[in-house]
Design an enzyme around this catalytic site. Structure first.
Site, short mmCIF file in Angstrom:
data_model
loop_
_atom_site.label_atom_id
_atom_site.label_comp_id
_atom_site.label_asym_id
_atom_site.label_seq_id
_atom_site.Cartn_x
_atom_site.Cartn_y
_atom_site.Cartn_z
N ASP A 49 -7.50 6.63 -12.28
CA ASP A 49 -7.15 5.45 -11.86
C ASP A 49 -7.83 4.64 -13.27
O ASP A 49 -8.90 4.12 -13.25
CB ASP A 49 -7.79 4.80 -10.65
CG ASP A 49 -7.40 3.06 -10.43
OD1 ASP A 49 -6.94 2.63 -11.57
OD2 ASP A 49 -7.49 2.84 -9.08
N LYS A 95 -4.87 -6.53 -17.21
CA LYS A 95 -6.36 -6.46 -17.53
C LYS A 95 -6.72 -6.55 -19.20
O LYS A 95 -5.83 -7.45 -19.72
CB LYS A 95 -7.11 -5.59 -16.91
CG LYS A 95 -6.83 -5.76 -15.33
CD LYS A 95 -7.93 -4.45 -14.48
CE LYS A 95 -7.96 -4.81 -13.18
NZ LYS A 95 -6.82 -4.09 -12.43
N GLU A 151 18.03 -2.11 -7.16
CA GLU A 151 17.33 -0.69 -6.53
C GLU A 151 17.93 0.56 -6.97
O GLU A 151 18.80 0.88 -7.41
CB GLU A 151 17.46 -0.78 -4.77
CG GLU A 151 16.68 -1.45 -4.20
CD GLU A 151 17.34 -2.93 -3.90
OE1 GLU A 151 18.01 -3.50 -5.01
OE2 GLU A 151 16.84 -3.70 -3.02
N TYR A 184 19.16 -7.85 -9.14
CA TYR A 184 18.54 -6.73 -7.93
C TYR A 184 19.10 -5.31 -8.78
O TYR A 184 20.11 -5.17 -9.10
CB TYR A 184 19.37 -6.98 -6.66
CG TYR A 184 18.32 -7.35 -5.73
CD1 TYR A 184 17.02 -6.53 -5.31
CD2 TYR A 184 18.50 -8.37 -4.90
CE1 TYR A 184 16.18 -7.03 -4.45
CE2 TYR A 184 17.51 -8.83 -3.95
CZ TYR A 184 16.45 -8.17 -3.81
OH TYR A 184 15.24 -8.46 -2.81
N THR A 227 -3.01 -0.85 -14.25
CA THR A 227 -2.28 -2.15 -14.15
C THR A 227 -2.06 -2.36 -15.57
O THR A 227 -2.72 -2.07 -16.75
CB THR A 227 -3.50 -3.12 -13.53
OG1 THR A 227 -4.56 -2.95 -14.12
CG2 THR A 227 -3.43 -2.86 -12.02
N ARG A 270 1.12 -9.32 -14.76
CA ARG A 270 0.58 -8.74 -13.40
C ARG A 270 1.85 -7.68 -13.26
O ARG A 270 2.72 -7.74 -13.13
CB ARG A 270 0.74 -9.65 -12.51
CG ARG A 270 -0.59 -10.77 -12.53
CD ARG A 270 -0.90 -11.41 -11.41
NE ARG A 270 -2.02 -10.48 -10.67
CZ ARG A 270 -3.32 -10.60 -10.83
NH1 ARG A 270 -3.78 -11.56 -11.87
NH2 ARG A 270 -4.23 -9.81 -10.32
N1 DSN Z 1 -9.71 -6.75 -8.35
C1 DSN Z 1 -9.73 -6.05 -9.43
C2 DSN Z 1 -11.02 -6.05 -10.11
O1 DSN Z 1 -11.40 -7.11 -10.23
O2 DSN Z 1 -11.79 -5.24 -10.69
C3 DSN Z 1 -9.40 -4.45 -9.20
O3 DSN Z 1 -8.31 -4.68 -8.43
#
Ligand code: DSN
Length: 423
Positions: free
Chosen positions: A200, A229, A56, A54, A226, A235
């Site tokens: 974004d 991807k 924080e 932990y 993110t 993740r």
């Molecule tokens: N669920 C993702 C996508 O497939 O684009 C975005 O959050």
């Protein structure tokens, strides 16, 4: 001492499910634009003992003792992210893309403020103002869309809406848009109305890292993304920002939106930013784009209309009505999944069907590129997908095409045959 027996001994039921998922990932061809395959090193970082701690707070300012090494890991991740994208500040604690947006909006806005963002049904994201999401409930979203003819963003419309509504923030960066985005033009519009410019970049962050897409960081005040991807990391999320927003962003992540950081995931993000800065990642991300272009071209050649005329990034949408006016995204995506190709149905611009049914499919190439597929395989894959859909009521033809899909998946497996699915 902790129980060090492998999961296969401790929980055979769960181990069996993980093994089944490996088999699914090995046997299907994956074209979901937001997915990828992580490496063994990424699994090791993500599954490490850093999960135990932990911490924080932020490096040097923690609420718990024993954080010296965790501090080093977080600083490493932050510094690597800043260097990779040329950012002044990076918050690597944010758990996901949605939480990145939750934190970023709340860092610099008050509830009720106006935000100008892309319509969800024309490429935007749930967190860009959907009425069922925190974004639509907490903020007053005004939406821009694409031009009906070109199916591309109409910057004149964005500017007109900005001048009319004087938003406090303008959001660019999408989940289902295949063209390059003119960051400088958005910046000019934001400056004209004195709005904060947020990008974004969740979908394109991997391409940006590999210089296969223009980098928004020099233009935007805040970039959310993110890491799982096209960036091929664990993740998780990341927020890049200008230094002047650093303190507000950090406070909006912790303590506003989250508690303890996921230190194992932060370690994996550090690894991800390191790998994405290497020369072979540039080759990888450029190949993702080349593969997407060739796949889109192959499907277009077979008579399936590609939205906005093609792709400049890792994904594209197709209009199924060009193949058969009765074919829906729901039917097509389920049929393809049953025949070796996993992708998702997606609304296309001005889609008359509901978001659950849709007239389109979304296809992306990060996973197949990780698996090693090149242009040659994209030509074959594009042709096979269209033929499977066209001949879907002819089981004999479908079987012939499905056999070829299986051969392709076998030739480019996501993971080795004996892999158990965990580090
Ligand atoms: N669920 C993702 C996508 O497939 O684009 C975005 O959050």
């Amino acid at each position: 001492m902790s129980d060090m027996r492998p999961i296969e001994q401790v929980d055979p039921l769960l181990a069996g499910l993980i093994q089944k998922e490996v088999d699914r990932q090995r046997s299907q061809i994956h074209l979901i634009a937001s997915e990828n395959y992580i490496s063994m090193a990424m699994m090791q970082a993500s599954g490490s003992v850093l999960s135990n701690k932990y911490s924080e707070g932020y490096p040097g300012r923690r609420y718990y003792e024993g954080c010296a090494i965790i501090d080093e890991v977080e600083v490493l991740a932050r510094e690597r992210a800043k260097r990779l994208f040329g950012a002044e500040h990076a918050n690597v604690q944010v758990h996901s893309g949605s939480q990145a947006n939750l934190a970023a909006y709340n860092a610099v806005l008050e509830p009720g403020d106006t935000i100008l963002g892309m319509r969800l049904d024309q490429g935007g994201h749930l967190t860009h103002g959907s009425p069922v999401n925190f974004s639509g409930k907490l903020f007053n979203f005004v939406a821009y869309g694409v031009d009906e003819k070109t199916e591309q963003i109409d910057l004149d419309q964005v500017r007109a809406l900005a001048l009319e509504h004087r938003p406090k923030m303008i959001v660019a960066g999408y989940s289902a848009y295949s063209q390059l985005i003119d960051w400088a033009a958005f910046r000019r519009i934001a400056d004209e109305v004195d709005a904060i410019f947020l990008v974004d970049a969740a979908h394109i962050i991997g391409l940006i890292a590999g210089s296969a897409h223009p980098n928004p960081t020099p233009h935007a005040d805040i970039v959310t993304a993110t890491t799982h991807k096209a960036l091929r990391g664990p993740r998780g999320g990341v927020i890049l920002s200008r230094e002047k927003f650093a303190k507000q962003i950090d406070k909006a992540v912790f303590p506003f939106a989250q508690g303890g950081p996921l230190n194992n995931q932060i370690a994996a993000k550090a690894l991800c930013f390191e790998l994405a800065g290497r020369a072979d990642f540039k080759t990888y991300s450029n190949q993702i784009v080349r593969n997407a272009k060739v796949l889109a071209g192959a499907m277009d050649d077979e008579g399936l209309r590609v939205i906005s005329g093609g792709t400049e990034n890792h994904m594209f949408l197709v209009d199924l009505r060009s193949l058969d006016p009765d074919l829906t995204g729901k039917e097509a995506s389920q049929f393809l999944d049953d025949h070796g190709v996993t992708l998702n149905r997606n609304a296309i611009p001005f889609d008359p069907r509901s978001p659950f049914i849709t007239s389109g499919l979304r296809l992306g190439t990060p996973s197949v590129t990780t698996a090693g597929m090149m242009q040659e395989q994209m030509v074959l894959l594009g042709k096979l997908i269209v033929e499977i859909l066209r001949k879907r009521i002819d089981p004999y033809s479908v079987t012939l095409y499905t056999d070829q899909i299986r051969e392709l998946a076998d030739a480019f497996p996501a993971y080795p045959e004996d892999f158990a699915g965990h580090a």
